[in-house]
Design an enzyme around this catalytic site. Structure first.
Site, PDB file in Angstrom:
ATOM      1  N   ASN A  42      33.466 -27.369  22.798  1.00  0.00           N
ATOM      2  CA  ASN A  42      33.261 -28.410  21.787  1.00  0.00           C
ATOM      3  C   ASN A  42      31.989 -29.190  22.089  1.00  0.00           C
ATOM      4  O   ASN A  42      31.581 -29.333  23.252  1.00  0.00           O
ATOM      5  CB  ASN A  42      34.485 -29.329  21.658  1.00  0.00           C
ATOM      6  CG  ASN A  42      34.944 -29.960  22.948  1.00  0.00           C
ATOM      7  OD1 ASN A  42      34.768 -29.408  24.027  1.00  0.00           O
ATOM      8  ND2 ASN A  42      35.549 -31.134  22.849  1.00  0.00           N
ATOM      9  N   GLU A  44      30.115 -32.876  20.681  1.00  0.00           N
ATOM     10  CA  GLU A  44      30.331 -34.059  19.843  1.00  0.00           C
ATOM     11  C   GLU A  44      29.004 -34.657  19.394  1.00  0.00           C
ATOM     12  O   GLU A  44      27.934 -34.222  19.811  1.00  0.00           O
ATOM     13  CB  GLU A  44      31.181 -35.062  20.631  1.00  0.00           C
ATOM     14  CG  GLU A  44      32.517 -34.454  21.001  1.00  0.00           C
ATOM     15  CD  GLU A  44      33.438 -35.376  21.777  1.00  0.00           C
ATOM     16  OE1 GLU A  44      32.972 -36.391  22.321  1.00  0.00           O
ATOM     17  OE2 GLU A  44      34.640 -35.052  21.839  1.00  0.00           O
ATOM     18  N   CYS A  53      34.430 -28.138  17.052  1.00  0.00           N
ATOM     19  CA  CYS A  53      35.464 -27.712  18.004  1.00  0.00           C
ATOM     20  C   CYS A  53      35.029 -26.440  18.745  1.00  0.00           C
ATOM     21  O   CYS A  53      34.233 -25.641  18.225  1.00  0.00           O
ATOM     22  CB  CYS A  53      36.764 -27.399  17.277  1.00  0.00           C
ATOM     23  SG  CYS A  53      37.599 -28.832  16.594  1.00  0.00           S
ATOM     24  N   GLU A  55      36.709 -23.742  19.246  1.00  0.00           N
ATOM     25  CA  GLU A  55      37.118 -22.515  18.558  1.00  0.00           C
ATOM     26  C   GLU A  55      36.078 -22.102  17.523  1.00  0.00           C
ATOM     27  O   GLU A  55      35.678 -20.936  17.413  1.00  0.00           O
ATOM     28  CB  GLU A  55      38.459 -22.709  17.852  1.00  0.00           C
ATOM     29  CG  GLU A  55      39.620 -23.000  18.776  1.00  0.00           C
ATOM     30  CD  GLU A  55      39.828 -24.490  19.055  1.00  0.00           C
ATOM     31  OE1 GLU A  55      38.835 -25.250  19.129  1.00  0.00           O
ATOM     32  OE2 GLU A  55      40.993 -24.880  19.197  1.00  0.00           O
ATOM     33  N   CYS A  86      43.199 -27.059  16.347  1.00  0.00           N
ATOM     34  CA  CYS A  86      43.479 -28.033  15.285  1.00  0.00           C
ATOM     35  C   CYS A  86      43.690 -27.293  13.962  1.00  0.00           C
ATOM     36  O   CYS A  86      43.426 -26.089  13.844  1.00  0.00           O
ATOM     37  CB  CYS A  86      42.336 -29.046  15.173  1.00  0.00           C
ATOM     38  SG  CYS A  86      40.848 -28.399  14.392  1.00  0.00           S
ATOM     39  N   CYS A  89      40.591 -25.456  12.550  1.00  0.00           N
ATOM     40  CA  CYS A  89      40.267 -24.222  13.279  1.00  0.00           C
ATOM     41  C   CYS A  89      41.287 -23.121  12.987  1.00  0.00           C
ATOM     42  O   CYS A  89      40.930 -21.940  12.948  1.00  0.00           O
ATOM     43  CB  CYS A  89      40.179 -24.503  14.776  1.00  0.00           C
ATOM     44  SG  CYS A  89      38.708 -25.445  15.212  1.00  0.00           S
TER      45      CYS A  89
HETATM   46  N1  THU Z   1      38.784 -30.195  19.848  1.00  0.00           N
HETATM   47  C1  THU Z   1      38.491 -28.873  19.968  1.00  0.00           C
HETATM   48  O1  THU Z   1      37.418 -28.498  20.455  1.00  0.00           O
HETATM   49  N2  THU Z   1      39.412 -27.967  19.536  1.00  0.00           N
HETATM   50  C2  THU Z   1      40.619 -28.293  18.994  1.00  0.00           C
HETATM   51  O2  THU Z   1      41.327 -27.445  18.499  1.00  0.00           O
HETATM   52  C3  THU Z   1      41.059 -29.691  19.022  1.00  0.00           C
HETATM   53  C4  THU Z   1      39.998 -30.701  19.247  1.00  0.00           C
HETATM   54  C5  THU Z   1      37.804 -31.176  20.334  1.00  0.00           C
HETATM   55  C6  THU Z   1      37.120 -31.988  19.266  1.00  0.00           C
HETATM   56  C7  THU Z   1      36.745 -33.236  20.025  1.00  0.00           C
HETATM   57  O3  THU Z   1      35.492 -33.019  20.661  1.00  0.00           O
HETATM   58  C8  THU Z   1      37.816 -33.362  21.100  1.00  0.00           C
HETATM   59  O4  THU Z   1      38.445 -32.099  21.184  1.00  0.00           O
HETATM   60  C9  THU Z   1      38.866 -34.436  20.796  1.00  0.00           C
HETATM   61  O5  THU Z   1      39.370 -34.291  19.514  1.00  0.00           O
END
Ligand code: THU
Length: 127
Positions: A42, A44, A53, A55, A86, A89
């Protein structure tokens, strides 16, 4: 392909997560029907909604190499046992899963758990 290898790769790439805001690292590793693997973490952004994310990052790398069918995806977070994709994804995995359906692999206490994407996302959206 050994699913433990996918999980090991997801773990490794989670170390590269760019997470100054949530401090929640995630790594993902995709296995395609051609037998290739692609990883993503991930990353940000100060404009929080732009976060990508792990995935979708991994799937994007697979797509960029011409891959179109996903057999399995492993997801790992050092911050949470049994880290699931999530909802957004799940829909993106759905778009590219093989006709057998994709396996979603998580880890709990060092043990792998395998789920079917279609169980995690019933009635995925199709055009
Ligand atoms: N995140 C992911 O990378 N994958 C997921 O399926 C759930 C959330 C990341 C997004 C963000 O950077 C952090 O986790 C918190 O939400």
């Amino acid at each position: 392909m050994d699913y433990q290898k996918l999980m090991d790769s997801a773990k490794e790439v989670s170390k590269n997560a760019y997470i100054p805001y949530s401090k929640f690292a995630v790594g993902a590793c995709v296995l395609t029907e051609n037998g290739n693997i692609y990883t993503g973490c991930n990353f940000e952004n100060a404009s929080i909604g732009l976060t990508i994310c792990a995935e979708r990052n991994a799937i994007g790398s697979a797509i960029a190499e011409g891959e179109r069918k996903i057999k399995a995806i492993a997801i790992y977070s050092p911050n949470s046992d049994n880290c699931f994709p999530c909802g957004a994804c799940r829909q993106v995995i759905y778009e590219f899963q093989t006709s057998d359906g994709a396996d979603v692999i998580t880890e709990v206490n060092g043990e792998l758990r395998v789920y079917k994407l279609n169980d995690l996302l019933p009635h995925g959206f199709n055009l």
